[in-house]
Design an enzyme around this catalytic site. Structure first.
Site, PDB file in Angstrom:
ATOM      1  CB  SER A 158      32.737  18.345  88.970  1.00  0.00           C
ATOM      2  OG  SER A 158      33.764  17.455  88.254  1.00  0.00           O
ATOM      3  CG  ASP A 182      33.700  22.922  84.108  1.00  0.00           C
ATOM      4  OD1 ASP A 182      33.231  23.246  83.050  1.00  0.00           O
ATOM      5  OD2 ASP A 182      34.536  22.637  84.403  1.00  0.00           O
ATOM      6  CG  HIS A 252      36.555  21.295  87.247  1.00  0.00           C
ATOM      7  ND1 HIS A 252      35.569  21.185  86.341  1.00  0.00           N
ATOM      8  CD2 HIS A 252      36.318  20.482  88.221  1.00  0.00           C
ATOM      9  CE1 HIS A 252      35.019  20.225  86.416  1.00  0.00           C
ATOM     10  NE2 HIS A 252      35.369  19.787  87.817  1.00  0.00           N
TER      11      HIS A 252
END
Length: 451
Positions: A158, A182, A252
């Site tokens: 992330s 991600d 996610h």
């Protein structure tokens, strides 16, 4: 006096041993910290094969106190993302242990929970840039002591993915590899390359997308970008907000668990280059000739086996699908159907493979394919597991029209080709599929000599 000195010395020795054996834990905060806001603090937790389950806090400027940090080994940094509740990531210990089981490494878990834990996401994004500068200085220190930048691998999740890119840019793209799981979308989508991850940030950049419609980044960012299940909704994740926090984080976070499985080699997910997820599901992207004898690349830790050809090809978008839970990998077959019905038929196909007491299932229902007389319809059949030996095959046809009478699909030939193993395709000739009724048969090797 002698006894008192002896007891004092024994006490000091005990304290020193305790300090030497103390395991540093990832910072554990709570929602209250996130509401108040946390100031950035970067802690580096070192794991090696000598202390694989016990993290050691590493100084940013002095390695002399860390003899287990061997500069001749490759070094892998693991960088987490936004932590809105302050809790440690559930995968921290597991990823260190799995990486060390694969290679003799220095694994550094970057703990920037102080800075990532903040209900104000914009502040966490700001801290991403500051933490990147902090880590850049640390890596330059390693380089000054003889570490090779080419042997550094950064695994960023992330916000940690973009932090890895910023560090790589600060080091002129000299680090060996960035794996981005991600990468965050909010506050980075639309940014120029110097303010986010991009392919020039390392010698090789591989990216996984699992939440492009919410928390993740939609566009390609690496030399190869993997879009699991199209990059959006992940199977097994909640579909409504009534599921609570897991609704927001499941897609996610799935990126991390898919990568962990690739490190552990639980199974292999083959990914197919394609211009869109629709074309992939339609079976239009199953040709892997451009990658040579190795075939299409596999997702995850071992994608570097395709590094040279990927660097030559330029940015490559690939797709694969997964099961709802571990083992996530699926097995791909090409399914070719030729019918002799007079009229065009539309419908869905379910295929079951049977062998050694096991069953593998593939349902082709993303759309109703068209079946036309004496015309081969090519489909992608993705099975939930791989059977080494197929003894029987079951087929079921369901028409796309629910209001009319039951249809029959008169199949002249059906052919199943495993897309990863070089083995003769399986065939069956001249069968009748009644709608919604499974037809089971023993397949035979296809008659064609060229397959």
């Amino acid at each position: 006096m002698f006894l008192w000195q002896y007891l004092t010395l024994l006490q000091l020795t005990t304290v020193q041993i305790y300090k030497a054996q103390r395991c540093e834990e990832f910072t554990d905060l709570h929602l209250g910290h996130a509401i108040i806001g946390t100031r950035l603090k970067v802690r580096l937790l070192l794991y090696t094969r000598e202390n694989g389950t016990c993290g050691t806090l590493v100084s940013h400027t002095d390695l002399s106190a860390h003899p287990q940090f061997n500069l001749s080994r490759p070094t892998t940094f693991v960088i987490h993302g936004y932590r809105p509740t302050g809790s440690p990531p559930v995968w921290v210990q597991q990823i260190a242990e799995l990486l060390l089981a694969r290679e003799d490494l220095n694994v550094i878990v970057v703990d920037w929970n102080h800075g990532a834990s903040n209900v104000n996401y914009f502040k966490a994004v700001e801290n991403t840039y500051n933490a990147a500068n902090n880590l850049t200085a640390f890596i330059k220190m390693l380089q000054g002591r003889g570490a090779s930048l080419s042997s550094i691998h950064m695994i960023g999740i992330s916000l940690g993915a973009h932090m890895s890119g910023l560090i790589g840019a600060n080091l002129n793209g000299s680090i060996g590899r960035i794996t981005a799981l991600d990468p965050a979308g909010p506050q980075f989508t639309g940014n120029p390359p110097e303010h986010r991850l991009d392919p020039t940030d390392a010698q090789f950049v591989d990216v996984l997308h699992t939440d492009i419609d919410a928390l993740g980044f939609r566009e390609p960012l690496g030399h190869i970008d993997f879009y699991a299940n199209g990059g959006a909704d992940q199977p097994g994740c909640p579909k409504t907000i009534f599921s609570g926090g897991s609704y927001f984080r499941c897609d996610h976070q799935r990126s991390v668990f898919l990568f962990l499985e690739s490190v552990e080699r639980t199974c292999v997910s083959r990914a197919f280059p394609c211009s869109s997820y629709k074309d992939f599901l339609d079976g239009n992207c199953l040709n892997c000739d451009r990658f040579g004898a190795a075939g299409c690349p596999v997702f995850g830790y071992d994608v570097t086996d395709w590094k040279e050809v990927l660097l030559r090809l330029g940015q490559t978008k690939t797709y694969f699908t997964t099961n709802t839970d571990s083992p996530f990998c699926r097995t791909n077959y090409r399914l070719e159907v030729m019918i002799w019905n007079k009229d065009v038929q539309w419908g869905y196909i379910t295929v079951k493979l049977h062998g050694n007491g096991k069953e593998a299932v593939a349902t082709i229902d993303h759309k109703a394919p068209k079946f036309q007389k004496y015309t081969e319809t090519n489909l992608l059949a993705q099975f939930d597991k791989d059977l080494q030996s197929v003894e029987k095959v079951s087929l079921k046809f369901s028409s796309a029209n629910v209001f009319k009478h039951k249809y029959k699909l008169r199949v002249l030939r059906i052919r199943l080709t495993h897309l990863e193993r070089k083995e003769r395709p399986l065939c069956r000739y001249d069968i009748l599929l009644e709608e919604n009724k499974a037809f089971t048969f023993r397949p035979i090797s296809c008659e064609e000599s060229n397959f």
